[in-house]
Design an enzyme around this catalytic site. Sequence first.
Site: not given
Ligand code: BV8
Ligand code: ZN
Length: 268
Positions: A140, A167, A233-234
């Site tokens: 990402h 830029c 994952n907790p």
């Molecule tokens: C794509 C960067 C092809 C920015 C991020 C409609 C139109 C278009 C696309 C979609 C659509 N519907 C669905 C999609 C696909 C979409 C998607 O998946 N949506 C989901 C939400 C339904 N994906 C996309 O759009 C991707 N591109 O599909 O391209 C395409 C293109 C066009 C049209 C169609 C298809 C791009 C996805 C990238 C988005 N960018 N971030 C930024 O960071 O600001 S996503 C964001 O979520 C972060 O990157 C993050 O990494 C990612 C996942 O989240 P997690 O890392 O899992 O974090 P989260 O908080 O959710 O969970 C934390 C976990 O840690 C928990 O489980 C918790 O229990 C645990 N935890 C907590 N403490 C601890 C722990 N574990 C261990 N130890 C601890 N101490």
């Molecule tokens: Zn430029």
Amino acid sequence: MVLIGGVTVKRTCYNMVMADNLSQMLQPLANELRKASRVLCLTGAGVSAESGVPTFRDSGGLWEGCRPEDLATPEAFSRDPEQVWRFYRSRRAKLLAVQPNPAHEVIARFESRFDDFHLVTQNVDGLHQQAGSKQILCLHGDIWIDRCTECGFERRVATVDEPMPQCDRCGGLARPGVVWFGEMLPDGVFERAVQLAGDAEVVLVVGTSSVVHPAASLAGLAAHSGAFVAEINPNATVFSESASLVIPVEAGKSLPELEKILDILTSD
Ligand code: BV8
Ligand code: ZN
């Protein structure tokens, strides 16, 4: 039913197992790692939680009280670039004050422990790189990159100063170098991650809610290809039922313990 720490338990008593001895829970994973050469680690925001970096979907997370569509999509940026830059500048400012935690450090040391170790991360915070990980695929992008919306020129930044970065080359408005919702992942990165997931003998899925695609499909692909997949994952996730093993303990505690067990196993 899920296998937690080698013990098959009904989901309802999920939390009871957490009291169990951590090293006993980790033993099946350590046994698999001891035999493995090709090891893959898939991480999400949870691996940075113990560094003090908010996750996205936990309570108090980055998406609490705001909508990703308003802050992490190309449409949001063209609608209100100032609001989007406020969001990313505040995250960069928080990141300047934190360090990698023991989970990042153990993962970095795993590169020299296994013949063929790779890290695929969804994180954009740069903490894996700061901890020394080199074999890393960033699905990402990178929050420390400014990318020009006109000419595509990229520069790495290390401070948080300009409210709306311009830029250096053409003066165009820059955006953060991360992948937003609705955007494709960087060329070739996901394809390489799919290859690694298909080849891996053991996969560690650390700190991700497994809801964002296509990143979230990698763990299932590895499991389907016969890998031993452990989720650290907790909290339970949508992937937990498909994991070979669930370690319901924070990464900053479980990974150092896992490294200790591996040291003992390999010293025998
Ligand atoms: C794509 C960067 C092809 C920015 C991020 C409609 C139109 C278009 C696309 C979609 C659509 N519907 C669905 C999609 C696909 C979409 C998607 O998946 N949506 C989901 C939400 C339904 N994906 C996309 O759009 C991707 N591109 O599909 O391209 C395409 C293109 C066009 C049209 C169609 C298809 C791009 C996805 C990238 C988005 N960018 N971030 C930024 O960071 O600001 S996503 C964001 O979520 C972060 O990157 C993050 O990494 C990612 C996942 O989240 P997690 O890392 O899992 O974090 P989260 O908080 O959710 O969970 C934390 C976990 O840690 C928990 O489980 C918790 O229990 C645990 N935890 C907590 N403490 C601890 C722990 N574990 C261990 N130890 C601890 N101490
Ligand atoms: Zn430029």
